[in-house]
Scaffold this active site. Sequence first.
Site, PDB file in Angstrom:
ATOM      1  N   GLN A 107       0.834  -1.190   0.000  1.00  0.00           N
ATOM      2  CA  GLN A 107       0.000   0.000   0.000  1.00  0.00           C
ATOM      3  C   GLN A 107       0.879   1.254   0.000  1.00  0.00           C
ATOM      4  O   GLN A 107       0.380   2.367  -0.153  1.00  0.00           O
ATOM      5  CB  GLN A 107      -0.900   0.043   1.249  1.00  0.00           C
ATOM      6  CG  GLN A 107      -1.873  -1.123   1.356  1.00  0.00           C
ATOM      7  CD  GLN A 107      -2.535  -1.167   2.709  1.00  0.00           C
ATOM      8  OE1 GLN A 107      -3.451  -0.404   2.995  1.00  0.00           O
ATOM      9  NE2 GLN A 107      -2.065  -2.047   3.581  1.00  0.00           N
ATOM     10  N   HIS A 125      -1.292   1.387  -4.402  1.00  0.00           N
ATOM     11  CA  HIS A 125      -1.748   2.784  -4.290  1.00  0.00           C
ATOM     12  C   HIS A 125      -0.837   3.737  -5.032  1.00  0.00           C
ATOM     13  O   HIS A 125      -0.878   4.941  -4.790  1.00  0.00           O
ATOM     14  CB  HIS A 125      -1.873   3.182  -2.803  1.00  0.00           C
ATOM     15  CG  HIS A 125      -2.924   2.394  -2.096  1.00  0.00           C
ATOM     16  ND1 HIS A 125      -2.987   2.284  -0.724  1.00  0.00           N
ATOM     17  CD2 HIS A 125      -3.947   1.645  -2.577  1.00  0.00           C
ATOM     18  CE1 HIS A 125      -4.019   1.520  -0.394  1.00  0.00           C
ATOM     19  NE2 HIS A 125      -4.603   1.111  -1.497  1.00  0.00           N
ATOM     20  N   SER A 194      -2.604  -1.300   9.432  1.00  0.00           N
ATOM     21  CA  SER A 194      -3.715  -1.252  10.397  1.00  0.00           C
ATOM     22  C   SER A 194      -4.955  -1.925   9.821  1.00  0.00           C
ATOM     23  O   SER A 194      -5.973  -2.056  10.498  1.00  0.00           O
ATOM     24  CB  SER A 194      -4.024   0.203  10.742  1.00  0.00           C
ATOM     25  OG  SER A 194      -4.389   0.896   9.542  1.00  0.00           O
TER      26      SER A 194
HETATM   27  C1  BV8 Z   1     -11.701   1.968  -3.635  1.00  0.00           C
HETATM   28  C2  BV8 Z   1      -2.228   6.618  -1.331  1.00  0.00           C
HETATM   29  C3  BV8 Z   1     -13.509   1.454  -5.023  1.00  0.00           C
HETATM   30  C4  BV8 Z   1      -2.228   8.093  -1.197  1.00  0.00           C
HETATM   31  C5  BV8 Z   1      -3.947   5.706   0.125  1.00  0.00           C
HETATM   32  C6  BV8 Z   1     -16.565   5.818   1.274  1.00  0.00           C
HETATM   33  C7  BV8 Z   1     -16.319   6.551   0.124  1.00  0.00           C
HETATM   34  C8  BV8 Z   1     -15.330   6.190  -0.782  1.00  0.00           C
HETATM   35  C9  BV8 Z   1     -14.584   5.064  -0.548  1.00  0.00           C
HETATM   36  C10 BV8 Z   1     -14.819   4.355   0.597  1.00  0.00           C
HETATM   37  C11 BV8 Z   1     -15.785   4.695   1.501  1.00  0.00           C
HETATM   38  N1  BV8 Z   1     -15.784   3.789   2.504  1.00  0.00           N
HETATM   39  C12 BV8 Z   1     -14.834   2.876   2.253  1.00  0.00           C
HETATM   40  C13 BV8 Z   1     -14.256   3.205   1.099  1.00  0.00           C
HETATM   41  C14 BV8 Z   1     -13.193   2.537   0.482  1.00  0.00           C
HETATM   42  C15 BV8 Z   1     -11.924   3.312   0.822  1.00  0.00           C
HETATM   43  C16 BV8 Z   1     -11.511   2.952   2.242  1.00  0.00           C
HETATM   44  O1  BV8 Z   1     -11.089   1.855   2.472  1.00  0.00           O
HETATM   45  N2  BV8 Z   1     -11.689   3.902   3.182  1.00  0.00           N
HETATM   46  C17 BV8 Z   1     -11.352   3.594   4.563  1.00  0.00           C
HETATM   47  C18 BV8 Z   1     -10.774   4.854   5.219  1.00  0.00           C
HETATM   48  C19 BV8 Z   1     -12.599   3.092   5.256  1.00  0.00           C
HETATM   49  N3  BV8 Z   1     -10.957   2.834  -0.134  1.00  0.00           N
HETATM   50  C20 BV8 Z   1     -10.797   3.490  -1.286  1.00  0.00           C
HETATM   51  O2  BV8 Z   1     -11.309   4.546  -1.570  1.00  0.00           O
HETATM   52  C21 BV8 Z   1      -9.902   2.771  -2.280  1.00  0.00           C
HETATM   53  N4  BV8 Z   1     -10.580   2.691  -3.530  1.00  0.00           N
HETATM   54  O3  BV8 Z   1     -12.196   1.358  -2.730  1.00  0.00           O
HETATM   55  O4  BV8 Z   1     -12.238   2.015  -4.894  1.00  0.00           O
HETATM   56  C22 BV8 Z   1     -14.478   2.511  -4.536  1.00  0.00           C
HETATM   57  C23 BV8 Z   1     -14.506   3.721  -5.189  1.00  0.00           C
HETATM   58  C24 BV8 Z   1     -15.445   4.671  -4.774  1.00  0.00           C
HETATM   59  C25 BV8 Z   1     -16.313   4.414  -3.726  1.00  0.00           C
HETATM   60  C26 BV8 Z   1     -16.249   3.191  -3.034  1.00  0.00           C
HETATM   61  C27 BV8 Z   1     -15.330   2.234  -3.444  1.00  0.00           C
HETATM   62  C28 BV8 Z   1      -8.600   3.517  -2.473  1.00  0.00           C
HETATM   63  C29 BV8 Z   1      -7.853   3.604  -1.145  1.00  0.00           C
HETATM   64  C30 BV8 Z   1      -6.451   4.131  -1.395  1.00  0.00           C
HETATM   65  C31 BV8 Z   1      -6.255   5.416  -0.623  1.00  0.00           C
HETATM   66  N5  BV8 Z   1      -4.847   5.833  -0.786  1.00  0.00           N
HETATM   67  N6  BV8 Z   1      -2.659   6.014  -0.075  1.00  0.00           N
HETATM   68  C32 BV8 Z   1      -1.263   8.566  -0.152  1.00  0.00           C
HETATM   69  O5  BV8 Z   1      -0.532   7.729   0.437  1.00  0.00           O
HETATM   70  O6  BV8 Z   1      -1.209   9.779   0.064  1.00  0.00           O
HETATM   71  S1  BV8 Z   1      -4.399   5.071   1.605  1.00  0.00           S
HETATM   72  C33 BV8 Z   1      -3.097   5.149   2.676  1.00  0.00           C
HETATM   73  O7  BV8 Z   1      -3.633   4.900   3.955  1.00  0.00           O
HETATM   74  C34 BV8 Z   1      -2.057   4.056   2.490  1.00  0.00           C
HETATM   75  O8  BV8 Z   1      -1.783   3.775   1.160  1.00  0.00           O
HETATM   76  C35 BV8 Z   1      -2.621   2.886   3.240  1.00  0.00           C
HETATM   77  O9  BV8 Z   1      -3.468   2.131   2.429  1.00  0.00           O
HETATM   78  C36 BV8 Z   1      -3.429   3.579   4.282  1.00  0.00           C
HETATM   79  C37 BV8 Z   1      -2.632   3.624   5.571  1.00  0.00           C
HETATM   80  O10 BV8 Z   1      -2.824   2.407   6.165  1.00  0.00           O
HETATM   81  P1  BV8 Z   1      -1.556   1.606   6.667  1.00  0.00           P
HETATM   82  O11 BV8 Z   1      -0.596   1.457   5.544  1.00  0.00           O
HETATM   83  O12 BV8 Z   1      -2.082   0.382   7.293  1.00  0.00           O
HETATM   84  O13 BV8 Z   1      -0.868   2.563   7.748  1.00  0.00           O
HETATM   85  P2  BV8 Z   1      -1.393   2.923   9.214  1.00  0.00           P
HETATM   86  O14 BV8 Z   1      -0.626   4.120   9.688  1.00  0.00           O
HETATM   87  O15 BV8 Z   1      -2.894   2.969   9.200  1.00  0.00           O
HETATM   88  O16 BV8 Z   1      -0.957   1.669  10.088  1.00  0.00           O
HETATM   89  C38 BV8 Z   1       0.418   1.433  10.338  1.00  0.00           C
HETATM   90  C39 BV8 Z   1       0.500   0.067  10.975  1.00  0.00           C
HETATM   91  O17 BV8 Z   1       1.871  -0.280  11.110  1.00  0.00           O
HETATM   92  C40 BV8 Z   1      -0.123   0.009  12.357  1.00  0.00           C
HETATM   93  O18 BV8 Z   1      -0.893  -1.173  12.478  1.00  0.00           O
HETATM   94  C41 BV8 Z   1       1.098  -0.042  13.294  1.00  0.00           C
HETATM   95  O19 BV8 Z   1       0.831  -0.802  14.455  1.00  0.00           O
HETATM   96  C42 BV8 Z   1       2.101  -0.753  12.416  1.00  0.00           C
HETATM   97  N7  BV8 Z   1       3.505  -0.463  12.715  1.00  0.00           N
HETATM   98  C43 BV8 Z   1       4.041   0.648  13.290  1.00  0.00           C
HETATM   99  N8  BV8 Z   1       5.391   0.515  13.349  1.00  0.00           N
HETATM  100  C44 BV8 Z   1       5.704  -0.689  12.799  1.00  0.00           C
HETATM  101  C45 BV8 Z   1       4.509  -1.321  12.393  1.00  0.00           C
HETATM  102  N9  BV8 Z   1       4.472  -2.529  11.813  1.00  0.00           N
HETATM  103  C46 BV8 Z   1       5.666  -3.150  11.620  1.00  0.00           C
HETATM  104  N10 BV8 Z   1       6.859  -2.621  11.975  1.00  0.00           N
HETATM  105  C47 BV8 Z   1       6.917  -1.400  12.568  1.00  0.00           C
HETATM  106  N11 BV8 Z   1       8.106  -0.874  12.921  1.00  0.00           N
END
Ligand code: BV8
Length: 252
Positions: A107, A125, A194
């Site tokens: 991602q 992404h 996450s």
């Molecule tokens: C889609 C790129 C079909 C840009 C990113 C309502 C309206 C519209 C859409 C939606 C909606 N409801 C749901 C959706 C779908 C939506 C979605 O999922 N929303 C979520 C918020 C509910 N998804 C989309 O829109 C996707 N497209 O579904 O298309 C569609 C179309 C229209 C309408 C419906 C469906 C596209 C999603 C892509 C978004 N782009 N990034 C940019 O980066 O600027 S998302 C971005 O956030 C990242 O790419 C990644 O995906 C996400 C972050 O998550 P994580 O990578 O998990 O990071 P996070 O900080 O959250 O967690 C870190 C983890 O690491 C933690 O667990 C922590 O404990 C751990 N950690 C910490 N340190 C360490 C560690 N692990 C290991 N070692 C360590 N040292």
Amino acid sequence: MTSSSERFALEHAIHVLSPARKVVVTTGAGMSKESGIATFRDAPNALWANYNPEELASPVGFRNNPTRVWKWYRDRRRMIAAARPHAGHFAIARMEELYDEFLLITQNIDNLHHAAGSRNLVELHGNIFRYRCFERNHPAPDVTGDSDVPPRCACGALIRPDVVWFGEMIDETDLDRSFSAIAECDAVLVVGTSALVHPAAGFPAMARGHGASVVEINPDRTPITPIADVFVSGRAGELLPPLIDGIRAERA
Ligand code: BV8
């Protein structure tokens, strides 16, 4: 590595992943944390802490305030350009040769897996070092990204980062490749996510649905943890090298 329970979990992960023939690894922002790149959600200084992602990482956000979104990506790109892959990135790159079929689905848009040598890779992404035309997706190979305002495409439209924003569809080829690998795999290794953003968040459950094993590496529990065969609590950079070395030794 500290507790005996973490050592036990790592050994269990090695035993689960060693016999597999077709493996998918999925990574999130936690994978890059030990390279100094802020994650999105898990720390007070997290990237989203001061912003609303729907405002910045979305087409509406860009249309409403292109300069603000462009500058946010420019600043992130400068931070990411100073980062280097850590031992965990290189360990995952070494995993490719261990399996008949292997795909890394990240991602992350920071290019660190590519920089570490991973080639069987889907950047689900997109990539912060690539750009495209906002209106017609024309490629923009000559853009450097350092300007204060978004440059213009030859067609006159604004240039945007070539990343997938919230509400945007994932590239069809990338999605098909990911779904196929998930459908075929014996095991999924989930690292540093996450598991909140779809469709990536759903991949491990899809694999488990057809009998694949699920191994998760994360310091914290996530929505994946309850369906994981093995949960190894800890950091990617610390756990991945002994995991891959252990798999290699067991397969020797
Ligand atoms: C889609 C790129 C079909 C840009 C990113 C309502 C309206 C519209 C859409 C939606 C909606 N409801 C749901 C959706 C779908 C939506 C979605 O999922 N929303 C979520 C918020 C509910 N998804 C989309 O829109 C996707 N497209 O579904 O298309 C569609 C179309 C229209 C309408 C419906 C469906 C596209 C999603 C892509 C978004 N782009 N990034 C940019 O980066 O600027 S998302 C971005 O956030 C990242 O790419 C990644 O995906 C996400 C972050 O998550 P994580 O990578 O998990 O990071 P996070 O900080 O959250 O967690 C870190 C983890 O690491 C933690 O667990 C922590 O404990 C751990 N950690 C910490 N340190 C360490 C560690 N692990 C290991 N070692 C360590 N040292």
